[in-house]
Write a protein that holds these residues in place. Sequence first.
Motif, PDB file in Angstrom:
ATOM      1  N   PRO A  33       0.819  -1.227   0.000  1.00  9.97           N
ATOM      2  CA  PRO A  33       0.000   0.000   0.000  1.00  9.97           C
ATOM      3  C   PRO A  33       0.854   1.279   0.000  1.00  9.97           C
ATOM      4  N   GLU A  34       1.953   1.260   0.722  1.00  8.21           N
ATOM      5  CA  GLU A  34       2.850   2.417   0.767  1.00  8.21           C
ATOM      6  C   GLU A  34       3.482   2.658  -0.611  1.00  8.21           C
ATOM      7  N   ASP A  35       3.938   1.584  -1.249  1.00  8.20           N
ATOM      8  CA  ASP A  35       4.513   1.704  -2.589  1.00  8.20           C
ATOM      9  C   ASP A  35       3.461   2.158  -3.594  1.00  8.20           C
ATOM     10  N   ALA A  36       2.244   1.668  -3.451  1.00  7.62           N
ATOM     11  CA  ALA A  36       1.162   2.057  -4.359  1.00  7.62           C
ATOM     12  C   ALA A  36       0.856   3.547  -4.219  1.00  7.62           C
ATOM     13  N   GLU A  37       0.885   4.038  -3.004  1.00  5.81           N
ATOM     14  CA  GLU A  37       0.645   5.470  -2.787  1.00  5.81           C
ATOM     15  C   GLU A  37       1.774   6.290  -3.402  1.00  5.81           C
ATOM     16  N   GLN A  53      10.330   3.234 -10.444  1.00  6.39           N
ATOM     17  CA  GLN A  53      10.892   2.571  -9.264  1.00  6.39           C
ATOM     18  C   GLN A  53       9.803   1.922  -8.412  1.00  6.39           C
ATOM     19  N   ALA A  54       8.741   2.651  -8.139  1.00  4.37           N
ATOM     20  CA  ALA A  54       7.670   2.124  -7.281  1.00  4.37           C
ATOM     21  C   ALA A  54       7.003   0.919  -7.934  1.00  4.37           C
ATOM     22  N   ALA A  55       6.684   1.025  -9.211  1.00  4.28           N
ATOM     23  CA  ALA A  55       6.027  -0.085  -9.914  1.00  4.28           C
ATOM     24  C   ALA A  55       6.946  -1.300  -9.962  1.00  4.28           C
ATOM     25  N   HIS A  56       8.207  -1.063 -10.242  1.00  3.48           N
ATOM     26  CA  HIS A  56       9.174  -2.160 -10.315  1.00  3.48           C
ATOM     27  C   HIS A  56       9.293  -2.882  -8.976  1.00  3.48           C
ATOM     28  N   LYS A  57       9.291  -2.126  -7.900  1.00  4.30           N
ATOM     29  CA  LYS A  57       9.393  -2.714  -6.558  1.00  4.30           C
ATOM     30  C   LYS A  57       8.151  -3.540  -6.212  1.00  4.30           C
ATOM     31  N   MET A  58       6.995  -3.109  -6.703  1.00  2.00           N
ATOM     32  CA  MET A  58       5.737  -3.788  -6.387  1.00  2.00           C
ATOM     33  C   MET A  58       5.539  -5.094  -7.161  1.00  2.00           C
ATOM     34  N   LYS A  59       6.142  -5.202  -8.333  1.00  2.00           N
ATOM     35  CA  LYS A  59       5.871  -6.324  -9.239  1.00  2.00           C
ATOM     36  C   LYS A  59       5.981  -7.713  -8.605  1.00  2.00           C
ATOM     37  N   PRO A  60       7.072  -8.042  -7.911  1.00  2.00           N
ATOM     38  CA  PRO A  60       7.171  -9.413  -7.386  1.00  2.00           C
ATOM     39  C   PRO A  60       6.058  -9.768  -6.395  1.00  2.00           C
ATOM     40  N   THR A  61       5.691  -8.831  -5.554  1.00  2.00           N
ATOM     41  CA  THR A  61       4.660  -9.104  -4.554  1.00  2.00           C
ATOM     42  C   THR A  61       3.280  -9.174  -5.186  1.00  2.00           C
ATOM     43  N   ILE A  62       3.011  -8.288  -6.138  1.00  7.49           N
ATOM     44  CA  ILE A  62       1.734  -8.321  -6.861  1.00  7.49           C
ATOM     45  C   ILE A  62       1.598  -9.654  -7.586  1.00  7.49           C
ATOM     46  N   ASP A  63       2.698 -10.119  -8.151  1.00  5.55           N
ATOM     47  CA  ASP A  63       2.713 -11.401  -8.854  1.00  5.55           C
ATOM     48  C   ASP A  63       2.553 -12.556  -7.876  1.00  5.55           C
ATOM     49  N   LEU A  64       3.283 -12.521  -6.772  1.00  9.14           N
ATOM     50  CA  LEU A  64       3.231 -13.611  -5.787  1.00  9.14           C
ATOM     51  C   LEU A  64       1.824 -13.796  -5.217  1.00  9.14           C
ATOM     52  N   PHE A  65       1.156 -12.693  -4.919  1.00  9.26           N
ATOM     53  CA  PHE A  65      -0.192 -12.753  -4.351  1.00  9.26           C
ATOM     54  C   PHE A  65      -1.284 -12.795  -5.428  1.00  9.26           C
ATOM     55  N   GLU A  66      -0.867 -12.845  -6.670  1.00  9.11           N
ATOM     56  CA  GLU A  66      -1.768 -13.016  -7.816  1.00  9.11           C
ATOM     57  C   GLU A  66      -2.982 -12.077  -7.764  1.00  9.11           C
ATOM     58  N   LEU A  67      -2.690 -10.789  -7.739  1.00  4.55           N
ATOM     59  CA  LEU A  67      -3.768  -9.794  -7.716  1.00  4.55           C
ATOM     60  C   LEU A  67      -4.451  -9.654  -9.073  1.00  4.55           C
ATOM     61  N   GLY A  68      -3.853 -10.215 -10.112  1.00  3.96           N
ATOM     62  CA  GLY A  68      -4.466 -10.171 -11.432  1.00  3.96           C
ATOM     63  C   GLY A  68      -4.242  -8.878 -12.185  1.00  3.96           C
ATOM     64  N   VAL A  69      -3.319  -8.052 -11.711  1.00  2.84           N
ATOM     65  CA  VAL A  69      -3.071  -6.760 -12.356  1.00  2.84           C
ATOM     66  C   VAL A  69      -1.602  -6.583 -12.743  1.00  2.84           C
ATOM     67  N   LEU A  70      -0.866  -7.679 -12.836  1.00  2.00           N
ATOM     68  CA  LEU A  70       0.555  -7.582 -13.144  1.00  2.00           C
ATOM     69  C   LEU A  70       0.795  -6.873 -14.475  1.00  2.00           C
ATOM     70  N   ASN A  71       0.044  -7.213 -15.505  1.00  2.00           N
ATOM     71  CA  ASN A  71       0.241  -6.576 -16.809  1.00  2.00           C
ATOM     72  C   ASN A  71      -0.078  -5.082 -16.759  1.00  2.00           C
ATOM     73  N   THR A  98      -7.005   0.007  -7.262  1.00  2.09           N
ATOM     74  CA  THR A  98      -8.203  -0.698  -6.797  1.00  2.09           C
ATOM     75  C   THR A  98      -7.851  -2.115  -6.348  1.00  2.09           C
ATOM     76  N   ALA A  99      -7.039  -2.799  -7.130  1.00  2.00           N
ATOM     77  CA  ALA A  99      -6.642  -4.166  -6.772  1.00  2.00           C
ATOM     78  C   ALA A  99      -5.839  -4.191  -5.482  1.00  2.00           C
ATOM     79  N   VAL A 100      -4.923  -3.247  -5.321  1.00  2.00           N
ATOM     80  CA  VAL A 100      -4.109  -3.184  -4.104  1.00  2.00           C
ATOM     81  C   VAL A 100      -4.993  -2.878  -2.901  1.00  2.00           C
ATOM     82  N   ASN A 101      -5.891  -1.923  -3.035  1.00  2.00           N
ATOM     83  CA  ASN A 101      -6.778  -1.576  -1.921  1.00  2.00           C
ATOM     84  C   ASN A 101      -7.688  -2.744  -1.542  1.00  2.00           C
TER      85      ASN A 101
END
Length: 113
Positions: A33-37, A53-71, A98-101
């Motif tokens: 959430p902090e990176d998303a903000e 930088q922020a998007a790049h840092k978020m990618k592995p976690t977004i992918d790991l938790f399969e939020l469905g918004v990696l692309n 929205t997906a992160v929230n």
Amino acid sequence: MEQHYKLFRVRELADNDEDFIAALAAAFLDEVPEDAERLKEAVASKDYFSAYQAAHKMKPTIDLFELGVLNDLIEVQDWGKFERTETDISEKLDIVMTAVNNASEEIKSDFGL
């Protein structure tokens, strides 16, 4: 449970260790959430490097938790990386936010955090 995120890959990584799974969920809430903000603010101010930088840092976690918004996140990342000044990335950013929230609220509830 697991409407806005999936634990399949998290469980696989954690070898079904519930304490480790809970620790990963807590780490998600501490970081994403902090990176998303930060990403949202960077896009709003057209700070391409910080957005990248922020998007790049978020990618592995977004992918790991399969939020469905990696692309979508990759599109926002590339917007920053390649300084696509002619592109309005706000729709993709809204999808990611929205997906992160949604995932954050659900993880808080599911794990009692």
